[in-house]
Design a protein around this motif. Sequence first.
Motif, PDB file in Angstrom:
ATOM      1  N   UNK A  16     -27.569 -27.762  40.801  1.00  0.00           N
ATOM      2  CA  UNK A  16     -28.308 -28.106  39.771  1.00  0.00           C
ATOM      3  C   UNK A  16     -29.600 -27.255  39.299  1.00  0.00           C
ATOM      4  N   UNK A  17     -29.656 -27.343  38.028  1.00  0.00           N
ATOM      5  CA  UNK A  17     -30.756 -26.562  37.179  1.00  0.00           C
ATOM      6  C   UNK A  17     -30.308 -25.101  37.186  1.00  0.00           C
ATOM      7  N   UNK A  18     -29.347 -24.563  37.436  1.00  0.00           N
ATOM      8  CA  UNK A  18     -28.945 -23.233  37.405  1.00  0.00           C
ATOM      9  C   UNK A  18     -27.921 -22.952  35.998  1.00  0.00           C
ATOM     10  N   UNK A  19     -28.069 -21.719  36.000  1.00  0.00           N
ATOM     11  CA  UNK A  19     -27.178 -21.126  34.854  1.00  0.00           C
ATOM     12  C   UNK A  19     -25.922 -20.739  35.163  1.00  0.00           C
ATOM     13  N   UNK A  20     -24.780 -21.385  34.596  1.00  0.00           N
ATOM     14  CA  UNK A  20     -23.482 -21.312  35.103  1.00  0.00           C
ATOM     15  C   UNK A  20     -22.453 -20.756  34.003  1.00  0.00           C
ATOM     16  N   UNK A  21     -21.936 -19.783  34.218  1.00  0.00           N
ATOM     17  CA  UNK A  21     -21.008 -19.095  33.228  1.00  0.00           C
ATOM     18  C   UNK A  21     -19.618 -19.653  33.598  1.00  0.00           C
ATOM     19  N   UNK A  22     -18.791 -20.267  32.689  1.00  0.00           N
ATOM     20  CA  UNK A  22     -17.567 -20.592  32.839  1.00  0.00           C
ATOM     21  C   UNK A  22     -16.540 -19.613  32.143  1.00  0.00           C
ATOM     22  N   UNK A  23     -16.034 -18.724  32.942  1.00  0.00           N
ATOM     23  CA  UNK A  23     -15.084 -17.749  32.260  1.00  0.00           C
ATOM     24  C   UNK A  23     -13.847 -18.338  31.947  1.00  0.00           C
ATOM     25  N   UNK A  24     -13.118 -18.271  30.965  1.00  0.00           N
ATOM     26  CA  UNK A  24     -11.897 -18.735  30.516  1.00  0.00           C
ATOM     27  C   UNK A  24     -11.993 -20.301  30.629  1.00  0.00           C
ATOM     28  N   UNK A  25     -13.088 -20.576  29.877  1.00  0.00           N
ATOM     29  CA  UNK A  25     -13.414 -22.158  29.693  1.00  0.00           C
ATOM     30  C   UNK A  25     -12.288 -23.055  29.096  1.00  0.00           C
ATOM     31  N   UNK A  81     -27.246 -31.593  34.936  1.00  0.00           N
ATOM     32  CA  UNK A  81     -28.754 -30.890  35.165  1.00  0.00           C
ATOM     33  C   UNK A  81     -28.221 -29.534  35.600  1.00  0.00           C
ATOM     34  N   UNK A  82     -27.919 -28.705  34.151  1.00  0.00           N
ATOM     35  CA  UNK A  82     -27.394 -27.209  34.671  1.00  0.00           C
ATOM     36  C   UNK A  82     -27.452 -26.628  33.136  1.00  0.00           C
ATOM     37  N   UNK A  83     -27.371 -25.383  32.973  1.00  0.00           N
ATOM     38  CA  UNK A  83     -27.176 -24.635  31.697  1.00  0.00           C
ATOM     39  C   UNK A  83     -25.748 -24.105  31.819  1.00  0.00           C
ATOM     40  N   UNK A  84     -24.735 -24.410  30.916  1.00  0.00           N
ATOM     41  CA  UNK A  84     -23.369 -23.906  31.017  1.00  0.00           C
ATOM     42  C   UNK A  84     -23.013 -23.195  29.928  1.00  0.00           C
ATOM     43  N   UNK A  85     -22.645 -21.757  30.173  1.00  0.00           N
ATOM     44  CA  UNK A  85     -22.301 -20.865  28.965  1.00  0.00           C
ATOM     45  C   UNK A  85     -20.686 -20.843  29.238  1.00  0.00           C
ATOM     46  N   UNK A  86     -20.041 -21.265  27.983  1.00  0.00           N
ATOM     47  CA  UNK A  86     -18.516 -21.475  27.796  1.00  0.00           C
ATOM     48  C   UNK A  86     -18.196 -20.272  27.242  1.00  0.00           C
ATOM     49  N   UNK A  87     -17.529 -19.514  27.990  1.00  0.00           N
ATOM     50  CA  UNK A  87     -16.828 -18.461  27.467  1.00  0.00           C
ATOM     51  C   UNK A  87     -15.443 -18.231  27.468  1.00  0.00           C
ATOM     52  N   UNK A  88     -14.746 -17.713  26.590  1.00  0.00           N
ATOM     53  CA  UNK A  88     -13.351 -17.503  26.400  1.00  0.00           C
ATOM     54  C   UNK A  88     -12.963 -16.523  25.323  1.00  0.00           C
ATOM     55  N   UNK A  89     -11.713 -16.252  25.535  1.00  0.00           N
ATOM     56  CA  UNK A  89     -11.310 -14.928  24.688  1.00  0.00           C
ATOM     57  C   UNK A  89     -10.328 -15.028  23.444  1.00  0.00           C
ATOM     58  N   UNK A  90     -10.528 -16.358  23.065  1.00  0.00           N
ATOM     59  CA  UNK A  90      -9.838 -16.815  21.622  1.00  0.00           C
ATOM     60  C   UNK A  90     -10.820 -17.407  20.936  1.00  0.00           C
TER      61      UNK A  90
END
Length: 345
Positions: A174-183, A199-208
């Motif tokens: 909670x409250x952390x930065x999360x990188x979702x690789x291959x979202x 309650x977090x910050x999500x970076x949605x990351x993908x390849x297309x």
Amino acid sequence: MSIFRLLGVVLKNVRHIWLVSSVSRILDLLAVLKLIIYLDKLGVLEFMREPRSIDDVSIFLGGVRRLDLLEDIFSTLKEAGVFIGENGRFRVDWRKVEKFRAMREKNPTIRIFEVLLKGIENMLYGAALEVLRGADVSFVSPEVATVLYFQRQHPLFNLARRLSLELGGGKRFKGKVILAVGCGFGAGVVTILDYLNFDCHVICADFYPNILDECAHTLVNPPGSPAKQLKELSNVNFVLLDPLIKSKWPIPDESVDLVFNFDQFQWSHKPQEMMNEFARVLKKNGTLILATSIRRKRKKTSIDVTTRLFGANKTYSKEEILALLRNAGLKGRIYFSSIVVARKK
């Protein structure tokens, strides 16, 4: 993570946890069924009513360049009893084929994957043929991602994602930065947000870019708010990644508390480079949660064959995964032959 919390999850979902822990056995049967469907769609099973050599089948399919992969398909189906070898030639054991077809219709566990099997019948068999013909597939294509999207909507996959988060540290994210690789289309992102009560910050990351755009339009239900698209949330943003990793991903060093990579790592043909990027963006003592099918033995399996047939790189043994982690400066454990939890040293 509290052992009592994990125990509660296990007791609440004991039947589904059993399915997750038995994933290797289930996926092995499923992989053989995939190959049967695939070869049936291409007319190979009918062609092999009479004994045929691998070269005969190669000519029948036309332009096969990946003879090594075709040989692995034959070896896998022979081991499963679907093919019978006769002096360098093979024929189909139709009784065995019918047993697998009946399993598809009647086995409730296999039925979970029906969307994926339908996807092979209606779309992916052509993509797999192109792989046999030597197509250079670097990553999961939009076509494959579309089929997997519907598959990953199943409650079992949602449970697997939640269990991965529990094993990785639970609510401490909670409250952390999360990188979702291959979202992908956002199923995992929705799980993360819901699990952490947004309650977090999500970076949605993908390849297309088109897949990332679809993810941005995915609907979620923030607490106390009407449904919104992911792109409308202030705590979610989107990053396009280079699958070949020719340069660093556009994410700063040591800026992420958790890297979450679910059922996607096996597609990368640059596994060490990807693992290195996971480690680079993680803060010190940051966590990697990686879910991928892991072989108990070094030898090739039916899962490995189907993974490569649909354009992925390979499945990994426990020793290979641990070596990839170690080379990237990560140290971790493997749970249920499918969930890796690692920390940055």
